[in-house]
Design an enzyme around this catalytic site. Structure first.
Site, PDB file in Angstrom:
ATOM      1  N   LYS A   1       0.835  -1.208   0.000  1.00 31.97           N
ATOM      2  CA  LYS A   1       0.000   0.000   0.000  1.00 31.97           C
ATOM      3  C   LYS A   1       0.863   1.248   0.000  1.00 31.97           C
ATOM      4  O   LYS A   1       0.519   2.234  -0.654  1.00 31.97           O
ATOM      5  CB  LYS A   1      -0.937   0.016   1.215  1.00 31.97           C
ATOM      6  CG  LYS A   1      -2.107  -0.946   1.106  1.00 31.97           C
ATOM      7  CD  LYS A   1      -3.091  -0.736   2.255  1.00 31.97           C
ATOM      8  CE  LYS A   1      -4.260  -1.705   2.193  1.00 31.97           C
ATOM      9  NZ  LYS A   1      -5.135  -1.582   3.370  1.00 31.97           N
TER      10      LYS A   1
ATOM     11  N   LYS B   1      -4.971 -10.187  -6.816  1.00 36.47           N
ATOM     12  CA  LYS B   1      -6.086 -10.418  -5.895  1.00 36.47           C
ATOM     13  C   LYS B   1      -7.287  -9.538  -6.266  1.00 36.47           C
ATOM     14  O   LYS B   1      -7.109  -8.369  -6.595  1.00 36.47           O
ATOM     15  CB  LYS B   1      -5.609 -10.067  -4.477  1.00 36.47           C
ATOM     16  CG  LYS B   1      -6.538 -10.489  -3.378  1.00 36.47           C
ATOM     17  CD  LYS B   1      -6.023 -10.015  -2.021  1.00 36.47           C
ATOM     18  CE  LYS B   1      -6.156  -8.519  -1.874  1.00 36.47           C
ATOM     19  NZ  LYS B   1      -5.992  -8.023  -0.502  1.00 36.47           N
TER      20      LYS B   1
ATOM     21  N   LYS C   1     -11.301  -4.398  -3.640  1.00 33.50           N
ATOM     22  CA  LYS C   1     -12.377  -3.409  -3.590  1.00 33.50           C
ATOM     23  C   LYS C   1     -11.958  -2.102  -4.247  1.00 33.50           C
ATOM     24  O   LYS C   1     -12.777  -1.344  -4.713  1.00 33.50           O
ATOM     25  CB  LYS C   1     -12.738  -3.108  -2.125  1.00 33.50           C
ATOM     26  CG  LYS C   1     -13.595  -4.178  -1.499  1.00 33.50           C
ATOM     27  CD  LYS C   1     -14.147  -3.720  -0.157  1.00 33.50           C
ATOM     28  CE  LYS C   1     -13.046  -3.672   0.873  1.00 33.50           C
ATOM     29  NZ  LYS C   1     -13.546  -3.606   2.254  1.00 33.50           N
TER      30      LYS C   1
END
Ligand code: AMP
Ligand code: TRP
Length: 332
Positions: free
Chosen positions: A116, A197, A200
């Protein structure tokens, strides 16, 4: 005959973006399936959402949406308390206490932090501290089991390390939790790119199967899913990640064994596989969507559920926080 007391389960989801079939198969479906065996605490982790920039109005809406989806996916208030993390101040307080026993190096090693932070120009202190807040969430409730998808395994292991370290330094204070990862569905991949993956935060059409997508959108995304040119139906994540992902979704939904699924699909082409996966996904999500839309008619209902949930879990959290404060010498 007396039964042993039920153990406690804790898990949570961030109210960011739209929940997808990875959240359902990796987490919520298993929570619902096993809920009668445990005392369950399911959280909407809004403080975790703040570790990356969020639009305030959207965050507020998303918290309610996740709560309604928990119920629509089958969580039963007879077995589960559902609440919002920021409604219980003990989460933030315990995080501070745990920060002071957590070596910085443990946090800098977390793969999710590395991923991130690589995507951000500037990183908040909260993003680095994210796993300590997660540890506080879990150990505040004397949690035995934490059911999550594969991507959260490292964070639960860190939670164990923090609890063990605190117990060693200040005496028995926290239960050391175990992670529960489902056999199928623990890592659902993007339909457009089966090497990444399902996420969202990726908004691209055809990437995720969102729980509230209409059936025609779900079908279209599955029919267009990336596969390969081997024309072979096998559970082979290395050579055939796209086909594997579809088979994995199908297995997590139906609960069938690999052998049963191979027997069902062998000899057929990818078109047939996709069609059957699409039917299974739509059949699973339609009743969830129907319950969700019914619930959304009365916004007061979910407010009441969240308030009752917080009232139910607050004493558990406050009791454990007080023990930690006493053991640290903050209270008598
Ligand atoms: P998050 O969306 O990061 O708040 O994750 C909520 C829950 O869903 C966690 O238990 C995750 O491990 C799980 N999860 C998220 N993405 C996936 C995925 N692609 N496949 C399986 N489980 C997932
Ligand atoms: N970090 C988790 C995720 O993104 C969400 C989470 C926060 C959580 N606190 C938790 C999961 C405690 C399980 C237990 O998926």
């Amino acid at each position: 005959m007396t039964h042993p007391p039920k153990k406690r389960v804790f898990s949570g989801i961030q109210p960011t973006g739209n929940l997808h079939i990875g959240n359902y198969l990796g987490a919520i479906k298993n929570w619902a399936q096993e809920q009668h065996k445990y005392h369950n605490v399911f959280c909407i982790v809004d403080l975790h959402a703040l570790t990356l920039p969020q639009d305030p109005a959207e965050l507020y809406r998303s918290i309610r949406q996740v709560a309604m989806l928990y119920l629509a996916c089958g969580l039963d208030l007879e077995h589960c308390a559902i609440f919002v993390q920021s409604h219980i101040p003990a989460h933030a307080e315990l995080t501070w206490l745990l920060n002071c026993v957590t070596p910085l190096g443990w946090l800098e090693r977390m793969t999710q932090y590395k991923d991130k932070s690589a995507k951000q120009e500037s990183v908040s202190t909260g993003l680095l501290d994210y796993p300590v807040l997660m540890a506080a969430d879990i150990i505040l409730y004397d949690t035995h089991y934490v059911p999550v998808g594969e991507d959260q395994k490292q964070h639960v292991e860190l939670t164990r390390d923090i609890a063990i370290r605190f117990n060693n330094l200040y005496g028995e204070t926290f239960v050391v939790p175990d992670v529960l990862i489902p056999k199928a569905g623990a890592r659902v991949m993007g339909l457009d790119d089966p090497t990444a993956k399902m996420s969202k935060s990726i908004d691209k059409q055809g990437h995720a199967l969102r729980l509230l997508d209409p059936p025609n959108v779900l079908k279209k995304s599955i029919m267009r899913a990336t596969t390969d040119s081997l024309n072979r139906i096998a559970f082979d994540p290395v050579e055939q990640p796209g086909v594997f992902n579809l088979l994995n979704i199908y297995q997590a939904i139906t609960g069938q064994s690999e052998a049963q699924i191979l027997a069902e699909f062998s000899g057929g082409g990818y078109g047939n596989l996709k069609k059957r996966v699409a039917e299974a996904v739509v059949a699973t999500l339609e009743p969830i969507q129907q319950r969700y839309h019914e619930m959304a008619q009365d916004p007061g209902y979910i407010e009441q559920v969240l308030q009752a949930g917080a009232d139910r879990v607050r004493p558990i959290a406050e009791r454990r926080l007080l023990v930690a404060q006493k053991n640290l010498g903050l209270r008598k």
